[in-house]
Design an enzyme around this catalytic site. Structure first.
Site, PDB file in Angstrom:
ATOM      1  N   ASP A 149       0.850  -1.192   0.000  1.00 51.33           N
ATOM      2  CA  ASP A 149       0.000   0.000   0.000  1.00 51.33           C
ATOM      3  C   ASP A 149       0.881   1.236   0.000  1.00 51.33           C
ATOM      4  O   ASP A 149       1.972   1.228   0.578  1.00 51.33           O
ATOM      5  CB  ASP A 149      -0.909   0.022   1.229  1.00 51.33           C
ATOM      6  CG  ASP A 149      -1.932  -1.107   1.216  1.00 51.33           C
ATOM      7  OD1 ASP A 149      -2.424  -1.455   0.127  1.00 51.33           O
ATOM      8  OD2 ASP A 149      -2.228  -1.644   2.301  1.00 51.33           O
ATOM      9  N   ASP A 183      -7.130  -1.363  -4.429  1.00 53.45           N
ATOM     10  CA  ASP A 183      -8.162  -0.973  -3.458  1.00 53.45           C
ATOM     11  C   ASP A 183      -9.067   0.113  -4.030  1.00 53.45           C
ATOM     12  O   ASP A 183     -10.287   0.108  -3.818  1.00 53.45           O
ATOM     13  CB  ASP A 183      -7.513  -0.451  -2.172  1.00 53.45           C
ATOM     14  CG  ASP A 183      -6.697  -1.506  -1.451  1.00 53.45           C
ATOM     15  OD1 ASP A 183      -7.029  -2.695  -1.569  1.00 53.45           O
ATOM     16  OD2 ASP A 183      -5.720  -1.133  -0.783  1.00 53.45           O
TER      17      ASP A 183
END
Length: 216
Positions: A149, A183
């Site tokens: 991420d 995401d």
């Protein structure tokens, strides 16, 4: 929307997602941040669990490796389920809105599955060092990779006023989560299904009217 257009969308998202993750993994040390704007930063973290970093081992009496394996296998089955749903709605010539949303969700799910399945055997660790792609000593094993991420939007980063009971003087941040392109695709797809629910899932009467209009 045709199968070809759906596959193009999926492929583009996967390419951008994986290029961004590989770049971050091979350019940043874990925890390193780069400020783009005051409200947007590139912050490298690794997610070992589900949404918001939740680990299955935190919820069930199982070891962390076992929890990680179960979660990865569950994700794989979910991807197959979403893939079948996508194929089915394309075959049935469902609304473009629905196909677009499911394509985004599928692409995002596959993007994170790639990390979970393969990253543990192609990268070494990022603790205090920049990772190497196709490392001689990878940090994990098959099905035990960590999701990369990097997108962080601290839109509000301030301190609560002293007069606020129990919170005065404490730091307040809005929006805390760190996420990735995959995401974003999943969230966008889900958002489309929620906001444009009636377009994505028209009632049977609407379908009949649509077919009648097409036959005129």
């Amino acid at each position: 929307m045709s199968l070809k257009k759906s596959l193009i969308i999926i492929a583009l998202i996967l390419v951008v997602d994986q290029i961004s993750k590989i770049y971050i993994k091979t350019s940043f040390i874990l925890g390193e941040a780069h400020e783009v704007f005051s409200w947007f930063k590139i912050l490298f973290i690794e997610n070992e669990g589900a949404a918001w970093g939740t680990k299955l081992s935190d919820l069930l009496p199982i070891s962390e490796p076992v929890g990680k394996l179960i979660l990865t296998i569950f994700r794989i089955f979910a991807v197959f389920g979403i893939g079948y749903w996508l194929w089915d709605i394309i075959r049935k010539e469902s609304r473009r809105t629905l196909i677009l949303a499911v394509s985004l969700i599928f692409a995002g799910a596959v993007g994170n599955i790639i990390d979970s399945v393969f990253y543990g055997i192609i990268f070494d660790h990022s603790n205090g060092q920049v990772a190497t792609l196709f490392a001689d000593q990878p940090y994990g094993s098959l099905f035990h990779g960590k999701v990369v991420d990097m997108l962080y939007f601290p839109l509000v980063d301030t301190t609560w006023p002293d007069w606020v009971p129990s919170l005065g003087g404490k730091r307040f941040r809005f929006f805390e989560p760190v996420f990735n392109i995959a995401d974003t695709a999943i969230s966008t797809g889900v958002g489309i299904l929620i906001v444009f629910n009636k377009k994505a899932f028209p009632k049977q009467a609407d379908k009949k009217e649509e077919v009648a209009d097409q036959n005129v």
